[in-house]
Design a protein around this motif. Structure first.
Motif, mmCIF file in Angstrom:
data_model
loop_
_atom_site.group_PDB
_atom_site.id
_atom_site.type_symbol
_atom_site.label_atom_id
_atom_site.label_comp_id
_atom_site.label_asym_id
_atom_site.label_seq_id
_atom_site.Cartn_x
_atom_site.Cartn_y
_atom_site.Cartn_z
ATOM 1 N N VAL A 1 48.546 44.156 38.406
ATOM 2 C CA VAL A 1 48.015 42.919 38.089
ATOM 3 C C VAL A 1 46.600 42.738 39.125
ATOM 4 N N LYS A 2 46.283 43.478 40.057
ATOM 5 C CA LYS A 2 45.299 43.381 40.707
ATOM 6 C C LYS A 2 44.030 44.095 39.687
ATOM 7 N N LEU A 3 44.309 45.127 39.286
ATOM 8 C CA LEU A 3 43.546 45.633 38.301
ATOM 9 C C LEU A 3 43.107 44.935 37.192
ATOM 10 N N ARG A 4 43.974 44.558 36.606
ATOM 11 C CA ARG A 4 43.896 43.709 35.371
ATOM 12 C C ARG A 4 43.107 42.567 35.645
ATOM 13 N N PHE A 5 43.405 41.567 36.649
ATOM 14 C CA PHE A 5 42.704 40.624 37.093
ATOM 15 C C PHE A 5 41.132 40.974 37.057
ATOM 16 N N THR A 6 40.935 41.847 38.017
ATOM 17 C CA THR A 6 39.723 42.517 38.113
ATOM 18 C C THR A 6 39.023 42.798 37.007
ATOM 19 N N GLU A 7 39.302 43.432 36.184
ATOM 20 C CA GLU A 7 38.469 43.670 35.050
ATOM 21 C C GLU A 7 38.577 42.445 34.114
ATOM 22 N N ALA A 8 39.760 41.725 34.064
ATOM 23 C CA ALA A 8 39.369 40.556 33.042
ATOM 24 C C ALA A 8 38.268 39.653 33.646
ATOM 25 N N ARG A 9 38.052 39.413 34.881
ATOM 26 C CA ARG A 9 37.030 38.629 35.425
ATOM 27 C C ARG A 9 35.602 39.494 35.518
ATOM 28 N N GLY A 10 35.709 40.450 35.181
ATOM 29 C CA GLY A 10 34.488 41.320 35.519
ATOM 30 C C GLY A 10 33.900 41.450 37.026
ATOM 31 N N LEU A 11 34.850 41.573 37.923
ATOM 32 C CA LEU A 11 34.610 41.479 39.310
ATOM 33 C C LEU A 11 34.154 42.941 39.664
ATOM 34 N N LYS A 12 33.265 42.993 40.661
ATOM 35 C CA LYS A 12 32.794 44.208 41.342
ATOM 36 C C LYS A 12 33.846 44.897 42.352
ATOM 37 N N ARG A 13 34.699 44.137 43.063
ATOM 38 C CA ARG A 13 35.509 44.415 43.975
ATOM 39 C C ARG A 13 36.920 43.944 43.634
ATOM 40 N N ARG A 14 38.072 44.298 43.865
ATOM 41 C CA ARG A 14 39.327 43.885 43.739
ATOM 42 C C ARG A 14 39.685 42.853 44.885
ATOM 43 N N PRO A 15 40.047 41.790 44.461
ATOM 44 C CA PRO A 15 40.286 40.532 45.606
ATOM 45 C C PRO A 15 41.829 40.608 46.189
ATOM 46 N N GLY A 16 42.028 40.092 47.329
ATOM 47 C CA GLY A 16 43.538 39.996 47.488
ATOM 48 C C GLY A 16 44.171 38.941 46.578
ATOM 49 N N MET A 17 45.432 38.740 46.731
ATOM 50 C CA MET A 17 45.933 37.607 45.967
ATOM 51 C C MET A 17 45.621 36.410 46.190
ATOM 52 N N ALA A 18 45.503 36.107 47.529
ATOM 53 C CA ALA A 18 45.085 34.714 47.767
ATOM 54 C C ALA A 18 43.600 34.394 47.388
ATOM 55 N N GLU A 19 42.813 35.183 47.285
ATOM 56 C CA GLU A 19 41.172 35.078 46.972
ATOM 57 C C GLU A 19 41.558 35.167 45.485
ATOM 58 N N ALA A 20 42.226 35.887 44.426
ATOM 59 C CA ALA A 20 42.425 35.667 43.124
ATOM 60 C C ALA A 20 43.043 34.307 42.772
ATOM 61 N N LEU A 21 43.888 33.784 43.399
ATOM 62 C CA LEU A 21 44.196 32.618 43.070
ATOM 63 C C LEU A 21 43.304 31.313 43.288
ATOM 64 N N ALA A 22 42.262 31.726 44.300
ATOM 65 C CA ALA A 22 41.277 30.555 44.270
ATOM 66 C C ALA A 22 40.303 30.928 43.292
ATOM 67 N N ILE A 23 39.833 32.038 42.630
ATOM 68 C CA ILE A 23 38.950 32.424 41.841
ATOM 69 C C ILE A 23 39.400 31.997 40.434
ATOM 70 N N ALA A 24 40.663 31.901 40.273
ATOM 71 C CA ALA A 24 41.405 31.404 39.019
ATOM 72 C C ALA A 24 41.617 29.933 39.103
ATOM 73 N N GLY A 25 41.118 29.302 40.352
ATOM 74 C CA GLY A 25 41.683 27.868 40.127
ATOM 75 C C GLY A 25 42.893 27.436 40.532
ATOM 76 N N LEU A 26 43.922 28.310 40.993
ATOM 77 C CA LEU A 26 45.188 28.146 41.158
ATOM 78 C C LEU A 26 45.652 27.778 42.595
#
Length: 187
Positions: A130-155
């Motif tokens: 999921v980390k890889l898929r989230f990073t690619e879907a968001r066009g991020l340069k680095r792979r975030p931790g789960m808590a950071e990904a939640l913040a990015i997603a507004g969750l």
């Protein structure tokens, strides 16, 4: 979507850990398996599970308790690792249902521990990072931790971070976000 393939197991493990090097003879062992079942077609999290696992070659350190909230006394009430793998297969169809985790740590930890203990690997081959898929879907340069990904997603981060059951629940929310935006392959 094939109705037989609409359920996804989202898995997050917690393992024994130390602030520095492990004590002599100790190694990282799974002490909690969190699992959230996601119905991809209905686009909802349908159940949340927790399996506590007794470590055999290590003990829960003070650092590990601070991080995960788990104590040695608590994991001592858990099941043996082989029994946990049996439960994953028997109760959660882990051997036939696709599964996902945040990164590859969980998959590799299961592979290592199964090999070390002679336990049958409980999962099938359909694993999603999921980390890889989230990073690619968001066009991020680095792979975030789960808590950071939640913040990015507004969750919101629901529950305690580094609780396997709560982290699996939160990762499942990220999966559903990817489904909603069409960035989940099975969506």
């Amino acid at each position: 979507m094939d109705p037989a393939n609409t359920l996804l197991n989202v898995v997050d493990v917690e393992a024994t850990c130390w602030e520095g090097q492990p004590p002599a003879g100790a190694l990282s062992e799974i002490i909690e398996i969190g699992l959230t079942v996601v119905d991809l077609a209905a686009r909802e999290r349908i159940s949340k599970h927790r399996i506590l696992v007794r470590p055999r070659r290590s003990r829960v350190s003070e650092f590990c308790t601070e991080l995960t909230g788990l104590t040695q006394a608590e994991v001592d009430t858990g099941v043996e690792y082989a029994e946990a793998c049996r439960i994953l297969t028997a109760e959660h169809r882990a051997d036939s249902r696709p599964w996902a985790s945040w990164g590859d740590y969980d998959r590799k930890q299961f592979e290592r521990q199964c090999k070390a203990t002679g336990t049958r690997y409980p999962f099938g081959s359909r694993h999603a990072n999921v980390k890889l898929r989230f990073t690619e879907a968001r066009g991020l340069k680095r792979r975030p931790g789960m808590a950071e990904a939640l913040a990015i997603a507004g969750l919101p981060l629901e529950g305690r971070h580094h609780s396997g059951a709560d982290d699996a629940w939160n990762i499942a929310a990220l999966v559903l976000g990817l489904v909603e935006t069409g960035h989940w392959p099975e969506a």
